[in-house]
Design an enzyme around this catalytic site. Structure first.
Site, PDB file in Angstrom:
ATOM      1  N   GLY A  67       0.819  -1.204   0.000  1.00  0.00           N
ATOM      2  CA  GLY A  67       0.000   0.000   0.000  1.00  0.00           C
ATOM      3  C   GLY A  67       0.857   1.259   0.000  1.00  0.00           C
ATOM      4  O   GLY A  67       0.648   2.187  -0.791  1.00  0.00           O
ATOM      5  N   TYR A  68       1.834   1.271   0.900  1.00  0.00           N
ATOM      6  CA  TYR A  68       2.753   2.407   0.985  1.00  0.00           C
ATOM      7  C   TYR A  68       3.513   2.569  -0.330  1.00  0.00           C
ATOM      8  O   TYR A  68       3.603   3.682  -0.880  1.00  0.00           O
ATOM      9  CB  TYR A  68       3.722   2.180   2.142  1.00  0.00           C
ATOM     10  CG  TYR A  68       4.683   3.310   2.391  1.00  0.00           C
ATOM     11  CD1 TYR A  68       4.284   4.442   3.097  1.00  0.00           C
ATOM     12  CD2 TYR A  68       6.006   3.243   1.949  1.00  0.00           C
ATOM     13  CE1 TYR A  68       5.172   5.484   3.342  1.00  0.00           C
ATOM     14  CE2 TYR A  68       6.893   4.281   2.193  1.00  0.00           C
ATOM     15  CZ  TYR A  68       6.473   5.391   2.879  1.00  0.00           C
ATOM     16  OH  TYR A  68       7.357   6.418   3.123  1.00  0.00           O
ATOM     17  N   ALA A  69       4.051   1.454  -0.864  1.00  0.00           N
ATOM     18  CA  ALA A  69       4.832   1.520  -2.091  1.00  0.00           C
ATOM     19  C   ALA A  69       3.981   1.980  -3.269  1.00  0.00           C
ATOM     20  O   ALA A  69       4.421   2.787  -4.100  1.00  0.00           O
ATOM     21  CB  ALA A  69       5.445   0.152  -2.384  1.00  0.00           C
ATOM     22  N   SER A  93       1.350   3.866  -3.179  1.00  0.00           N
ATOM     23  CA  SER A  93       1.065   5.297  -3.047  1.00  0.00           C
ATOM     24  C   SER A  93       2.278   6.139  -3.413  1.00  0.00           C
ATOM     25  O   SER A  93       2.159   7.166  -4.089  1.00  0.00           O
ATOM     26  CB  SER A  93       0.610   5.620  -1.622  1.00  0.00           C
ATOM     27  OG  SER A  93       1.654   5.457  -0.685  1.00  0.00           O
TER      28      SER A  93
END
Length: 282
Positions: free
Chosen positions: A154-156, A158
């Site tokens: 998710g972080y990557a 985004s």
């Protein structure tokens, strides 16, 4: 002072990288608006900046709330003057692990905060910048932007999306006098990374993080702060739409290195093997 006369907005300004950016931009002469959800934290940063002779005001809000963001930018302009520098630093990372094990709401929140929150702030700032014909915006990337991050998808997702977002908006703004940049601050020991080190899921899935810190890859937040000042001062205008990296020596880039980056179409998202020409030029 490199930012004398500028009005700067820094999101996620209550601690860590955002705090360092806000303080250094204030030291370089900018009047700084501090945005974050926790009023006490940004209030403390504002007090510290003002006590040192700078100028700062705190505006507590959640950047995911587009209406609140729009109202805040209008208030900032009334309080401090026209915003000429926006640093989108606020971020979230709480969905650790394979996508079939993470809480979908955590994954969604990471995307929403990092990507949609940045969209909200840019959308609020840009019309006024365009009307004045000047302004610079920094979009913060991070882990997973250039390489796979399987346990932090998710972080990557985004952060990689924000690099493309920076390029798309920069291309949209060509000729307007407003420039957009992406910046990777490097691996900084912040409250976010401390949660990765201390939480059960972080210890289980993000095993590379403590190893990187043990190897000494602990980037001081002042590097990102210094880079934000140089971007705000116009030193890297040729690299609008591309990614600058605080931990990779970009503060020492000379004109020849900048021209090589542009000529070779580096620091951007591309499919391997595609020709170096940019696919779209407005």
């Amino acid at each position: 002072m490199k930012l004398a006369g500028e009005v700067a907005v820094v999101t996620g300004a209550g601690r860590g990288i955002g705090r360092a950016i806000a303080q250094m931009q204030a030291q370089e002469g900018a009047k700084v608006a501090l945005l974050a959800r926790t009023a006490a934290e940004i209030g403390s940063v504002a007090d510290a900046i003002n006590a040192e002779g700078g100028a700062a005001r705190a505006y507590p809000l959640d950047i995911v709330d587009g209406e609140a963001v729009a109202k805040a930018f209008a208030t900032i302009e009334r309080d401090l003057g026209p915003v000429s520098l926006l640093t989108n630093n606020a971020g979230a990372f709480s969905a650790y692990g394979p996508i079939w094990t993470v809480d979908p709401e955590d994954w969604r929140r990471d995307i929403e905060t990092n990507t949609f929150g940045t969209f909200n702030c840019c959308r609020a700032a840009l019309p006024r910048m365009i009307a004045r014909g000047r302004g610079r915006i920094i979009v913060m990337t991070g882990g997973g932007t250039a390489v796979s991050f399987p346990m932090g998808s998710g972080y990557a997702t985004s952060k990689a999306g924000l690099l493309r977002f920076a390029e798309c908006v920069a291309d949209t703004l060509v000729g307007s006098g407003v420039l957009v940049f992406a910046m990777d601050p490097g691996l900084v020991r912040t409250a976010m990374t401390e949660r990765q080190l201390e939480s059960e899921s972080g210890r289980k899935y993000l095993t590379d993080i403590p190893r990187l810190f043990e190897r000494g890859l602990d980037v001081p937040p002042t590097l990102a702060a210094r880079l934000s000042v140089e971007i705000g001062a116009g030193r890297f205008d040729r690299l609008a739409g591309r990614m600058l990296m605080a931990a990779r020596g970009d503060l020492d880039l000379d004109e020849a290195a900048v021209e090589t980056i542009v000529a070779s179409d580096l620091r951007s998202l591309r499919v391997n093997g595609m020709p170096p020409e940019r696919p779209y030029t407005p």
